[in-house]
Design a protein around this motif. Structure first.
Motif, PDB file in Angstrom:
ATOM      1  N   LYS A  32     -12.392  33.067 -28.836  1.00  0.00           N
ATOM      2  CA  LYS A  32     -13.173  34.303 -28.820  1.00  0.00           C
ATOM      3  C   LYS A  32     -12.315  35.406 -29.429  1.00  0.00           C
ATOM      4  CE  LYS A  32     -16.145  32.991 -25.059  1.00  0.00           C
ATOM      5  NZ  LYS A  32     -16.546  33.194 -23.663  1.00  0.00           N
ATOM      6  N   LYS A  35     -15.574  40.829 -32.655  1.00  0.00           N
ATOM      7  CA  LYS A  35     -16.262  40.916 -33.943  1.00  0.00           C
ATOM      8  C   LYS A  35     -15.825  42.197 -34.637  1.00  0.00           C
ATOM      9  CE  LYS A  35     -20.853  41.234 -35.972  1.00  0.00           C
ATOM     10  NZ  LYS A  35     -22.278  41.299 -35.717  1.00  0.00           N
ATOM     11  N   GLN A  36     -15.556  42.068 -35.915  1.00  0.00           N
ATOM     12  CA  GLN A  36     -15.115  43.230 -36.682  1.00  0.00           C
ATOM     13  C   GLN A  36     -15.680  43.142 -38.086  1.00  0.00           C
ATOM     14  OE1 GLN A  36     -10.894  43.713 -36.643  1.00  0.00           O
ATOM     15  NE2 GLN A  36     -10.945  45.597 -37.772  1.00  0.00           N
ATOM     16  N   GLN A  37     -16.216  44.238 -38.568  1.00  0.00           N
ATOM     17  CA  GLN A  37     -16.726  44.278 -39.939  1.00  0.00           C
ATOM     18  C   GLN A  37     -15.748  45.046 -40.803  1.00  0.00           C
ATOM     19  OE1 GLN A  37     -20.760  45.605 -38.758  1.00  0.00           O
ATOM     20  NE2 GLN A  37     -21.413  43.747 -39.806  1.00  0.00           N
ATOM     21  N   THR A  56     -17.335  39.930 -42.272  1.00  0.00           N
ATOM     22  CA  THR A  56     -17.404  39.999 -40.821  1.00  0.00           C
ATOM     23  C   THR A  56     -16.432  38.980 -40.239  1.00  0.00           C
ATOM     24  OG1 THR A  56     -19.751  40.558 -40.978  1.00  0.00           O
ATOM     25  CG2 THR A  56     -18.934  39.866 -38.815  1.00  0.00           C
ATOM     26  N   PHE A  58     -15.288  36.960 -36.934  1.00  0.00           N
ATOM     27  CA  PHE A  58     -15.633  36.522 -35.589  1.00  0.00           C
ATOM     28  C   PHE A  58     -15.042  35.135 -35.381  1.00  0.00           C
ATOM     29  CE2 PHE A  58     -19.078  35.503 -38.415  1.00  0.00           C
ATOM     30  CZ  PHE A  58     -19.435  34.199 -38.100  1.00  0.00           C
ATOM     31  N   TRP A  59     -14.637  34.842 -34.164  1.00  0.00           N
ATOM     32  CA  TRP A  59     -14.054  33.556 -33.781  1.00  0.00           C
ATOM     33  C   TRP A  59     -12.901  33.154 -34.701  1.00  0.00           C
ATOM     34  CZ3 TRP A  59     -19.412  30.829 -33.204  1.00  0.00           C
ATOM     35  CH2 TRP A  59     -20.074  31.352 -32.108  1.00  0.00           C
TER      36      TRP A  59
END
Length: 140
Positions: A32, A35-37, A56, A58-59
């Protein structure tokens, strides 16, 4: 119970959130990742946008959403620079893999030149005689 044909953004968002909740329960804690853009934008001296890359995280994976360079600037290294910058960002944030998709009339060979490996193709999409390519690059 009934199934209704519709489009409603709030209902769509609810379904998306429920899928995310399901995924989070089934993904181990160690993968985990917040999340980041991210985006890098290429602008001229008048602040006009002439290119950019968005993604993006994530994970511990970066998904490249879009990479675009204006036709007048193609072949001058701007796409390479944008790709390099977002890859460096992914490494700095502990990502292990970068993934993206592109069409045959876009840039599959561009990405392959920089170490991206083709992992799937959808033939005749979005038109007959074109293809959608799925590519990945391991970075960690």
């Amino acid at each position: 119970m009934e199934i209704i044909k519709q489009w409603n953004q709030a209902d769509s968002d609810y379904i998306r959130q429920k899928v995310i909740e399901h995924n989070m329960v089934n993904v181990p804690e160690e993968v985990k990742h917040p999340k980041q853009q991210i985006s890098y934008i290429l602008r001229d001296e008048h602040q006009k946008i002439l290119g950019g890359i968005t993604g993006t995280i994530f994970w511990y994976h970066l998904h490249i959403d879009f990479l675009w360079v204006d036709d007048s600037l193609r072949g001058q290294g701007h796409g390479k620079e944008l790709l390099t910058r977002i890859e460096e960002f992914a490494i700095e944030h502990g990502c292990k893999l970068i993934q993206l998709d592109t069409f045959s009339f876009q840039a599959p060979n561009f990405y392959k030149k920089f170490g991206y490996e083709e992992i799937g193709i959808v033939d005749d999409f979005p038109t007959k005689d074109s293809k959608q390519y799925y590519l990945v690059k391991k970075i960690g």
